[in-house]
Design a protein around this motif. Structure first.
Motif, short mmCIF file in Angstrom:
data_model
loop_
_atom_site.label_atom_id
_atom_site.label_comp_id
_atom_site.label_asym_id
_atom_site.label_seq_id
_atom_site.Cartn_x
_atom_site.Cartn_y
_atom_site.Cartn_z
N SER A 49 0.68 -1.11 0.08
CA SER A 49 0.10 0.05 0.17
C SER A 49 0.81 1.18 -0.05
O SER A 49 0.17 2.36 -0.38
N LYS A 50 2.04 1.08 0.42
CA LYS A 50 3.10 2.31 0.54
C LYS A 50 3.14 2.75 -0.76
O LYS A 50 3.61 3.92 -1.15
N LEU A 51 2.96 1.94 -2.22
CA LEU A 51 3.29 2.57 -3.30
C LEU A 51 2.45 3.68 -3.70
O LEU A 51 2.72 4.46 -4.51
N LEU A 52 1.07 3.59 -3.00
CA LEU A 52 0.28 4.46 -3.57
C LEU A 52 0.58 6.10 -3.01
O LEU A 52 -0.02 6.95 -3.47
N ASP A 82 18.26 1.72 -3.53
CA ASP A 82 17.90 2.01 -2.02
C ASP A 82 16.39 2.61 -2.12
O ASP A 82 15.82 2.41 -3.17
N ALA A 83 15.81 2.83 -1.11
CA ALA A 83 14.43 3.13 -0.98
C ALA A 83 14.28 4.52 -2.02
O ALA A 83 15.09 5.29 -2.26
N VAL A 84 12.98 4.30 -2.59
CA VAL A 84 12.82 5.50 -3.52
C VAL A 84 11.49 6.07 -3.26
O VAL A 84 10.54 5.36 -2.85
N SER A 85 11.58 7.20 -3.52
CA SER A 85 10.43 8.17 -3.37
C SER A 85 10.10 8.81 -4.74
O SER A 85 10.95 9.49 -5.32
N LEU A 86 8.98 8.58 -5.26
CA LEU A 86 8.71 9.01 -6.63
C LEU A 86 7.23 9.55 -6.62
O LEU A 86 6.39 9.48 -5.56
N GLY A 94 2.60 7.54 -17.60
CA GLY A 94 3.48 6.59 -18.42
C GLY A 94 4.85 7.03 -18.09
O GLY A 94 5.79 6.68 -19.00
N LYS A 95 5.29 7.91 -17.19
CA LYS A 95 6.83 8.32 -16.87
C LYS A 95 7.04 7.99 -15.31
O LYS A 95 6.21 7.36 -14.68
N ILE A 96 8.35 8.31 -15.20
CA ILE A 96 8.67 7.95 -13.74
C ILE A 96 9.39 9.47 -13.13
O ILE A 96 10.50 9.77 -13.89
N ALA A 97 9.00 10.05 -12.15
CA ALA A 97 9.72 11.11 -11.46
C ALA A 97 9.97 11.07 -10.34
O ALA A 97 9.16 10.58 -9.41
N LYS A 99 11.06 11.98 -6.64
CA LYS A 99 11.00 13.21 -5.58
C LYS A 99 12.10 13.73 -5.14
O LYS A 99 12.50 14.66 -4.75
N GLN A 100 13.37 12.63 -4.95
CA GLN A 100 14.79 12.90 -4.31
C GLN A 100 15.43 11.81 -5.16
O GLN A 100 15.13 10.81 -5.63
N PRO A 101 16.84 12.08 -5.28
CA PRO A 101 17.86 11.44 -5.89
C PRO A 101 17.93 10.11 -5.06
O PRO A 101 17.53 10.15 -4.00
N THR A 102 18.31 9.21 -5.61
CA THR A 102 18.61 7.78 -5.11
C THR A 102 19.81 7.09 -5.47
O THR A 102 20.35 7.50 -6.66
N GLN A 103 20.37 6.05 -4.92
CA GLN A 103 21.36 5.29 -5.36
C GLN A 103 21.12 4.00 -5.57
O GLN A 103 20.32 3.39 -5.07
#
Length: 263
Positions: A49-52, A82-86, A94-97, A99-103
């Protein structure tokens, strides 16, 4: 529609969102490469559910036969973030943006055949042909020098053997060398401890070939810089390399500032 998923069945909405993200990410990644044999994308998110809310635990991609900029093929490539915030609303478009950089941890496998093919690419050839090298001015009668017919053989212990030929305008000189591959400053590949290999070179060419061997080594050491091959929004860094049979393996990480839009 998304509100209906959240309001009526949060788990169903999350599963739907995860499938959508896998599809969008897979399509986006495929478009980064001129060609790809396989691309597999997996999203890990617990609870799903975190994905939403745009939060996922990790994002993993693995691919085979990925071709970068038409000429540079990788046998295998994979990374896991790592953990990703999008921004989940971007996925609906249809895109991926991000919210902050990730490694991401990155693994790359190159075949000996693909490395040799890369030496024929235009981007590489222009750094090997028509070179003005002051130390060779007398030998080439002031004409530019070109190196061609490069054939590399990977050996155990990060060693390699390399055959080539040098065009000095008035003659074609065979070159044979062995050396050690090392990572420098986490972004460059260096050909260290270059040794002239006389076997197979006619005695009358030994002196000139040895001189050209070290010159070619200097040219090669100015070529392999990852910053020249970074994708849009992604910076690659290497931790180590290893020869394994007819393959060259790299491990490192990628700093992803935004999802690439082109190769």
């Amino acid at each position: 529609m998304l509100g209906g998923f959240i309001g009526s069945n949060n788990q169903q909405g999350a599963d739907w969102g995860e499938n959508l993200l896998n599809t969008v990410a897979g399509n986006t990644i495929r478009h980064l490469f001129t060609h790809s044999e396989t691309v597999d994308v997996q999203v890990r998110c617990q609870p799903s559910s975190k994905l939403l809310q745009g939060s996922i635990d990790s994002f993993k991609m693995s691919g085979r036969g990925l071709v970068i900029r038409k000429d540079f093929r990788t046998e295998e490539m994979s990374f896991e973030t790592d953990a990703v915030s999008l921004d989940f609303s971007s996925v609906l478009k249809g895109k991926i943006a991000l919210k902050q950089p990730t490694q991401a941890i990155a693994l790359i496998k190159l075949s000996e055949e693909d490395i040799n093919q890369a030496f024929k690419a235009q981007l590489v050839r222009k750094r090997l042909e028509n070179l003005s090298i002051p130390t060779l001015t007398a030998l080439s009668d002031g004409n530019p020098v070109s190196f061609s017919e490069i054939n590399l053989e990977l050996l155990p212990g990060n060693q390699l053997k390399l055959l080539a030929q040098a065009d000095l305008h008035h003659s074609i000189v065979p070159i044979s060398l062995s050396c050690t591959l090392v990572v420098a400053k986490r972004r460059r590949i260096l050909f260290e401890d270059i040794r002239f290999e006389a076997d197979g070179i006619a005695p009358e060419w030994h002196s000139l070939s040895e001189t050209l061997t070290h010159t070619l080594g200097e040219v090669l050491n100015e070529m392999v810089d990852l910053d020249r091959f970074n994708l849009d929004g992604v910076t690659m860094r290497l931790n180590r390399l290893e020869t394994q049979g007819k393959y060259l393996l790299f491990s490192g990480y990628a700093q992803i500032n935004h999802f690439p839009t082109n190769a």
